[in-house]
Design a protein around this motif. Structure first.
Motif, PDB file in Angstrom:
ATOM      1  N   PHE A   1       0.839  -1.196   0.000  1.00  0.00           N
ATOM      2  CA  PHE A   1       0.000   0.000   0.000  1.00  0.00           C
ATOM      3  C   PHE A   1       0.878   1.252   0.000  1.00  0.00           C
ATOM      4  CE2 PHE A   1      -2.375  -3.420   1.964  1.00  0.00           C
ATOM      5  CZ  PHE A   1      -3.595  -3.360   1.289  1.00  0.00           C
ATOM      6  N   PRO A   2       1.541   1.528  -1.126  1.00  0.00           N
ATOM      7  CA  PRO A   2       2.457   2.673  -1.188  1.00  0.00           C
ATOM      8  C   PRO A   2       1.759   4.013  -1.011  1.00  0.00           C
ATOM      9  CG  PRO A   2       2.077   1.765  -3.382  1.00  0.00           C
ATOM     10  CD  PRO A   2       1.473   0.802  -2.410  1.00  0.00           C
ATOM     11  N   HIS A   3       0.442   4.043  -1.197  1.00  0.00           N
ATOM     12  CA  HIS A   3      -0.302   5.295  -1.057  1.00  0.00           C
ATOM     13  C   HIS A   3      -1.136   5.331   0.223  1.00  0.00           C
ATOM     14  CE1 HIS A   3       0.948   5.941  -5.151  1.00  0.00           C
ATOM     15  NE2 HIS A   3       0.325   4.846  -5.536  1.00  0.00           N
ATOM     16  N   GLY A   4      -0.859   4.387   1.130  1.00  0.00           N
ATOM     17  CA  GLY A   4      -1.610   4.328   2.372  1.00  0.00           C
ATOM     18  C   GLY A   4      -2.827   3.432   2.264  1.00  0.00           C
ATOM     19  N   LEU A   5      -3.528   3.282   3.376  1.00  0.00           N
ATOM     20  CA  LEU A   5      -4.691   2.398   3.429  1.00  0.00           C
ATOM     21  C   LEU A   5      -5.776   3.015   4.307  1.00  0.00           C
ATOM     22  CD1 LEU A   5      -6.182  -0.347   3.061  1.00  0.00           C
ATOM     23  CD2 LEU A   5      -4.864  -1.189   5.030  1.00  0.00           C
ATOM     24  N   VAL A   6      -6.968   3.149   3.745  1.00  0.00           N
ATOM     25  CA  VAL A   6      -8.157   3.512   4.520  1.00  0.00           C
ATOM     26  C   VAL A   6      -9.063   2.286   4.491  1.00  0.00           C
ATOM     27  CG1 VAL A   6     -10.133   5.046   4.772  1.00  0.00           C
ATOM     28  CG2 VAL A   6      -7.959   5.941   3.903  1.00  0.00           C
TER      29      VAL A   6
ATOM     30  N   GLU B   1     -19.447  11.078 -10.884  1.00  0.00           N
ATOM     31  CA  GLU B   1     -19.423  10.726  -9.465  1.00  0.00           C
ATOM     32  C   GLU B   1     -20.866  10.735  -8.968  1.00  0.00           C
ATOM     33  OE1 GLU B   1     -18.217   8.916  -6.938  1.00  0.00           O
ATOM     34  OE2 GLU B   1     -16.345   9.929  -7.469  1.00  0.00           O
ATOM     35  N   PRO B   2     -21.504   9.558  -8.888  1.00  0.00           N
ATOM     36  CA  PRO B   2     -22.926   9.491  -8.544  1.00  0.00           C
ATOM     37  C   PRO B   2     -23.271  10.240  -7.263  1.00  0.00           C
ATOM     38  CG  PRO B   2     -22.146   7.355  -9.266  1.00  0.00           C
ATOM     39  CD  PRO B   2     -20.926   8.227  -9.140  1.00  0.00           C
ATOM     40  N   PHE B   3     -24.239  11.136  -7.391  1.00  0.00           N
ATOM     41  CA  PHE B   3     -24.737  11.924  -6.265  1.00  0.00           C
ATOM     42  C   PHE B   3     -23.611  12.675  -5.545  1.00  0.00           C
ATOM     43  CE2 PHE B   3     -27.534   8.205  -6.840  1.00  0.00           C
ATOM     44  CZ  PHE B   3     -28.666   8.877  -7.284  1.00  0.00           C
ATOM     45  N   ALA B   4     -22.507  12.908  -6.292  1.00  0.00           N
ATOM     46  CA  ALA B   4     -21.344  13.640  -5.764  1.00  0.00           C
ATOM     47  C   ALA B   4     -20.832  13.023  -4.471  1.00  0.00           C
ATOM     48  CB  ALA B   4     -21.691  15.119  -5.545  1.00  0.00           C
ATOM     49  N   ASN B   5     -20.991  11.714  -4.335  1.00  0.00           N
ATOM     50  CA  ASN B   5     -20.605  11.063  -3.082  1.00  0.00           C
ATOM     51  C   ASN B   5     -19.660   9.883  -3.331  1.00  0.00           C
ATOM     52  OD1 ASN B   5     -20.340  10.094  -0.513  1.00  0.00           O
ATOM     53  ND2 ASN B   5     -22.518   9.907  -0.098  1.00  0.00           N
ATOM     54  N   PRO B   6     -18.344  10.147  -3.338  1.00  0.00           N
ATOM     55  CA  PRO B   6     -17.396   9.041  -3.507  1.00  0.00           C
ATOM     56  C   PRO B   6     -17.203   8.230  -2.234  1.00  0.00           C
ATOM     57  CG  PRO B   6     -16.222  11.114  -3.236  1.00  0.00           C
ATOM     58  CD  PRO B   6     -17.689  11.462  -3.263  1.00  0.00           C
ATOM     59  N   PHE B   7     -17.980   8.529  -1.196  1.00  0.00           N
ATOM     60  CA  PHE B   7     -17.808   7.880   0.104  1.00  0.00           C
ATOM     61  C   PHE B   7     -18.901   6.860   0.391  1.00  0.00           C
ATOM     62  CE2 PHE B   7     -16.608  12.385   0.140  1.00  0.00           C
ATOM     63  CZ  PHE B   7     -15.229  12.232   0.123  1.00  0.00           C
ATOM     64  N   ARG B   8     -19.671   6.511  -0.619  1.00  0.00           N
ATOM     65  CA  ARG B   8     -20.711   5.495  -0.458  1.00  0.00           C
ATOM     66  C   ARG B   8     -20.060   4.136  -0.233  1.00  0.00           C
ATOM     67  NH1 ARG B   8     -22.062   6.034  -4.825  1.00  0.00           N
ATOM     68  NH2 ARG B   8     -23.569   7.726  -4.581  1.00  0.00           N
TER      69      ARG B   8
ATOM     70  N   GLU C   1      -8.995  12.720   5.515  1.00  0.00           N
ATOM     71  CA  GLU C   1      -9.188  11.266   5.559  1.00  0.00           C
ATOM     72  C   GLU C   1      -9.970  10.861   6.811  1.00  0.00           C
ATOM     73  OE1 GLU C   1      -8.517   9.547   3.052  1.00  0.00           O
ATOM     74  OE2 GLU C   1      -6.728  10.297   2.043  1.00  0.00           O
ATOM     75  N   LEU C   2      -9.664  11.493   7.939  1.00  0.00           N
ATOM     76  CA  LEU C   2     -10.377  11.193   9.186  1.00  0.00           C
ATOM     77  C   LEU C   2     -11.827  11.642   9.096  1.00  0.00           C
ATOM     78  CD1 LEU C   2      -7.694  12.354  11.795  1.00  0.00           C
ATOM     79  CD2 LEU C   2      -8.129  10.029  10.994  1.00  0.00           C
ATOM     80  N   LYS C   3     -12.016  12.825   8.570  1.00  0.00           N
ATOM     81  CA  LYS C   3     -13.368  13.388   8.433  1.00  0.00           C
ATOM     82  C   LYS C   3     -14.247  12.507   7.540  1.00  0.00           C
ATOM     83  CE  LYS C   3     -15.417  17.326   5.957  1.00  0.00           C
ATOM     84  NZ  LYS C   3     -16.558  17.806   6.740  1.00  0.00           N
ATOM     85  N   LYS C   4     -13.725  12.161   6.352  1.00  0.00           N
ATOM     86  CA  LYS C   4     -14.546  11.413   5.399  1.00  0.00           C
ATOM     87  C   LYS C   4     -14.724   9.955   5.817  1.00  0.00           C
ATOM     88  CE  LYS C   4     -15.391  14.842   2.651  1.00  0.00           C
ATOM     89  NZ  LYS C   4     -16.708  15.529   2.706  1.00  0.00           N
ATOM     90  N   ALA C   5     -13.735   9.375   6.502  1.00  0.00           N
ATOM     91  CA  ALA C   5     -13.924   8.017   7.009  1.00  0.00           C
ATOM     92  C   ALA C   5     -15.067   7.989   8.015  1.00  0.00           C
ATOM     93  CB  ALA C   5     -12.634   7.508   7.652  1.00  0.00           C
ATOM     94  N   THR C   6     -15.107   8.993   8.878  1.00  0.00           N
ATOM     95  CA  THR C   6     -16.174   9.072   9.876  1.00  0.00           C
ATOM     96  C   THR C   6     -17.529   9.284   9.209  1.00  0.00           C
ATOM     97  OG1 THR C   6     -14.593  10.024  11.448  1.00  0.00           O
ATOM     98  CG2 THR C   6     -16.928  10.280  11.957  1.00  0.00           C
ATOM     99  N   LEU C   7     -17.575  10.196   8.231  1.00  0.00           N
ATOM    100  CA  LEU C   7     -18.839  10.454   7.533  1.00  0.00           C
ATOM    101  C   LEU C   7     -19.292   9.229   6.736  1.00  0.00           C
ATOM    102  CD1 LEU C   7     -18.280  14.116   6.287  1.00  0.00           C
ATOM    103  CD2 LEU C   7     -19.771  13.345   8.139  1.00  0.00           C
ATOM    104  N   THR C   8     -18.342   8.503   6.148  1.00  0.00           N
ATOM    105  CA  THR C   8     -18.686   7.273   5.432  1.00  0.00           C
ATOM    106  C   THR C   8     -19.472   6.326   6.335  1.00  0.00           C
ATOM    107  OG1 THR C   8     -16.781   7.372   3.941  1.00  0.00           O
ATOM    108  CG2 THR C   8     -17.731   5.202   4.343  1.00  0.00           C
ATOM    109  N   LEU C   9     -18.991   6.165   7.555  1.00  0.00           N
ATOM    110  CA  LEU C   9     -19.635   5.256   8.499  1.00  0.00           C
ATOM    111  C   LEU C   9     -20.990   5.793   8.954  1.00  0.00           C
ATOM    112  CD1 LEU C   9     -16.448   4.413  10.600  1.00  0.00           C
ATOM    113  CD2 LEU C   9     -17.498   3.016   8.802  1.00  0.00           C
ATOM    114  N   ALA C  10     -21.065   7.091   9.215  1.00  0.00           N
ATOM    115  CA  ALA C  10     -22.334   7.687   9.661  1.00  0.00           C
ATOM    116  C   ALA C  10     -23.379   7.632   8.557  1.00  0.00           C
ATOM    117  CB  ALA C  10     -22.101   9.123  10.116  1.00  0.00           C
ATOM    118  N   TRP C  11     -22.968   7.939   7.325  1.00  0.00           N
ATOM    119  CA  TRP C  11     -23.902   7.874   6.203  1.00  0.00           C
ATOM    120  C   TRP C  11     -24.423   6.449   6.011  1.00  0.00           C
ATOM    121  CZ3 TRP C  11     -20.157  11.384   3.151  1.00  0.00           C
ATOM    122  CH2 TRP C  11     -20.602  12.711   3.170  1.00  0.00           C
ATOM    123  N   ALA C  12     -23.537   5.467   6.116  1.00  0.00           N
ATOM    124  CA  ALA C  12     -23.958   4.069   5.933  1.00  0.00           C
ATOM    125  C   ALA C  12     -24.938   3.653   7.021  1.00  0.00           C
ATOM    126  CB  ALA C  12     -22.738   3.151   5.929  1.00  0.00           C
TER     127      ALA C  12
END
Length: 557
Positions: free
Chosen positions: A190-195, A418-425, A214-225
């Motif tokens: 994972f030369p570019h890191g891992l989320v 980018e469907p619904f402008a949400n790459p964090f689905r 990365e922290l913000k969107k990881a958290t929002l990903t979980l809350a949205w799901a």
């Protein structure tokens, strides 16, 4: 709604669906001897202030008492090095095709072991600011990254029992959110890191990445799901409400960073109307009630449009990846406008907007898909509910410096979907499509497309966009049928009239519809069809192509 932090002893079994291997590995790390809980913003500020890579400017922070900060708090600046944007290539979602859960859990166990050797801080926040939707989230970071911990606790709502809404919310069968981060982690695979995201079990690990987003969107990903599983529509967009002479008008604007989403949401329209702002980035819509709830109190705002002397910077609390210099008084101040690098950012407090609210009980009157598709005039109205959802699912836009683009051939100016402008689905795209379709089918929500880029070689300015929205809000917008496409209409704007008599323009429209069609068709096979959309989406676009082809033939006769 509120999530579960504490369990009865008899509930802690392998039969409890809240637990998973990934979640257990991550949560366990929070209870180590090496972890010090940080329970107030004041404490977080002092820790961040002492971090070696942090710059303490001479800029005072406003509203310190309301924010729970010391009265002499100053704006703190931190920088991330080479990478100053979110790295989509690092994202792995447990449960998606091709993701070996056992392999990733093995990596995660080793990462947690290494984190256990470091002094770390943890913090607790609420994600969702009304009893209708709220969850508790926990974050863990090595102490060297105290600036990111402080920013996280500012971006979300640090846990305060005195606020009341969390204690008064209805519990849901969801565990709290846990996010573990180690920016110093590395691995040859994972030369570019891992989320690593386990959205079914509300946990994530952000490894080898320093960027706060990365922290913000990881958290929002979980809350949205979690919201999606419990009767809410996940929204990566801005929400505001106008009080016009014709009544209240509630609108949501969906777009990627750099599309104009925040500009539209935070615009004050020269004081023409009282305006309530819900948020410019993250909220949910209740499928049952039609109401909306903000997920965050603060704004993670780009600084590229604000000179150092701008009043817009007066509500900044922390800044990331911006420069610092000395003013005429020898004071350390910000160097913004992306002079240092792209995607300079800041956390601005909720007081950056007047009449900020955390919940709106009214239904959404208008959904606005923000695109940068130069085949479309500045404002289109979509008159068919199904087509409205289709255009959301095929939202065409451009990337920005907010993203760390890895692919060698990738072009920031290239049009992407980018469907619904949400790459964090983290769940199937078809489920979002169905949610928005049902919202439009209820007949209370209109759909518009805003092109905030270029049309016929002429820039679409914020003035064009905002004045058009004003007409829609006031009920004075007069739309014309969009050439041969009867399901669409456009708002005439001087200098931006569609040249329907030009065959090359019709050919461009055909090309853009074909791009959307190809995207939908490809979803049938990509990731084993995980994001497949209903056949009706393909059928509707084929009908548009047929209408355009017939019309083009008539131009040559």
């Amino acid at each position: 709604m509120s999530s579960i932090q504490f369990f009865k002893q008899t509930e802690i079994t392998d039969k409890n669906p809240i637990f998973s291997v990934t979640r257990t590995i991550i949560e366990t790390a929070f209870y180590g001897n090496n972890v010090t809980p940080v329970t107030s913003l004041s404490e977080a500020y002092h820790l961040a202030k002492k971090a070696p890579d942090v710059i303490v400017t001479d800029l005072p922070v406003r509203h310190t008492e309301e924010l729970g900060l010391p009265g002499d708090t100053k704006v703190l600046v931190s920088s991330d090095g080479e990478i100053v944007g979110r790295t989509a290539a690092a994202r792995r979602v447990i449960g998606h095709a091709g993701i070996d859960e056992a392999y990733h859990d093995k990596l995660l166990r080793e990462a947690v072991f290494e984190v256990g050797k470091k002094e770390c801080y943890s913090g607790d926040v609420y994600v969702g600011l009304d009893k209708e939707f709220t969850m508790q989230a926990h974050v863990l970071l090595p102490k060297e990254y105290a600036a990111n911990l402080y920013t996280y606790l500012l971006n979300f709502q640090i846990v305060q029992e005195s606020l009341g809404f969390y204690a008064n919310s209805d519990p849901i069968p969801e565990g709290d959110i846990f996010v573990l981060a180690d920016p110093d982690w590395s691995h040859p695979d994972f030369p570019h890191g891992l989320v690593l995201v386990d959205s079914e079990h509300n946990c994530a690990a952000v490894l080898g990445l320093r960027y706060f987003g990365e922290l913000k969107k990881a958290t929002l990903t979980l809350a949205w799901a979690a919201g999606h599983r419990n009767g809410f529509i996940a929204c990566h967009g801005g929400m505001k409400q106008y009080s016009a002479s014709t009544g209240n008008y509630t609108m949501a604007a969906f777009g990627l960073s750099g599309s104009g989403k925040s500009t539209i949401t935070l615009a004050k329209h020269d004081g023409k109307y009282p305006i309530k702002v819900l948020h410019d980035d993250a909220f949910v819509i209740s499928k049952k009630k039609g109401s909306t709830t903000a997920l965050e109190p603060s704004y993670f705002d780009k600084t590229q449009d604000y000179p150092s002397s701008s009043e817009e910077l007066s509500h900044v609390v922390t800044a990331q990846n911006v420069g610092v210099t000395l003013n005429e008084n020898g004071e350390k101040v910000l160097v913004t406008e992306d002079i240092r690098n792209g995607n300079g950012r800041s956390i601005k407090s909720r007081y950056a907007t007047e009449n900020r609210v955390d919940h709106l009980s009214e239904n959404v009157d208008g959904i606005f898909w923000i695109m940068k598709d130069d085949s479309l005039p500045p404002v289109i109205k979509v008159n068919d509910p199904c087509l409205a959802a289709v255009f959301g699912a095929t939202l065409a836009t451009k990337r920005s410096t907010a993203e760390n683009i890895i692919k060698a051939k990738a072009n920031v100016d290239q049009l992407v979907i980018e469907p619904f402008a949400n790459p964090f689905r983290s769940y199937p795209l078809g489920e979002d499509y169905q949610d928005f379709l049902e919202l439009f089918q209820k007949g209370q929500t209109d759909c518009y497309i805003l092109n905030t880029g270029v049309f016929e070689d002429n820039d679409v300015t914020p003035k064009h966009t905002l004045s058009s929205i004003e007409k829609i809000v006031e009920g004075t917008a007069e739309f014309k049928t969009f050439g041969p496409l009867k399901a669409l209409s456009y708002l005439p704007i001087e200098g931006h009239e569609p040249p329907f008599e030009d065959a090359s323009y019709i050919e461009k429209l055909i090309g853009r519809i074909e791009t959307r069609l190809a995207f939908i068709q490809k979803r049938k096979t990509v990731n084993e069809g995980y994001d497949r959309l209903p056949n009706e989406t393909e059928t509707l676009l084929l009908l548009l192509l047929e209408e355009l082809a017939t019309y083009k033939e008539s131009l040559t006769k």
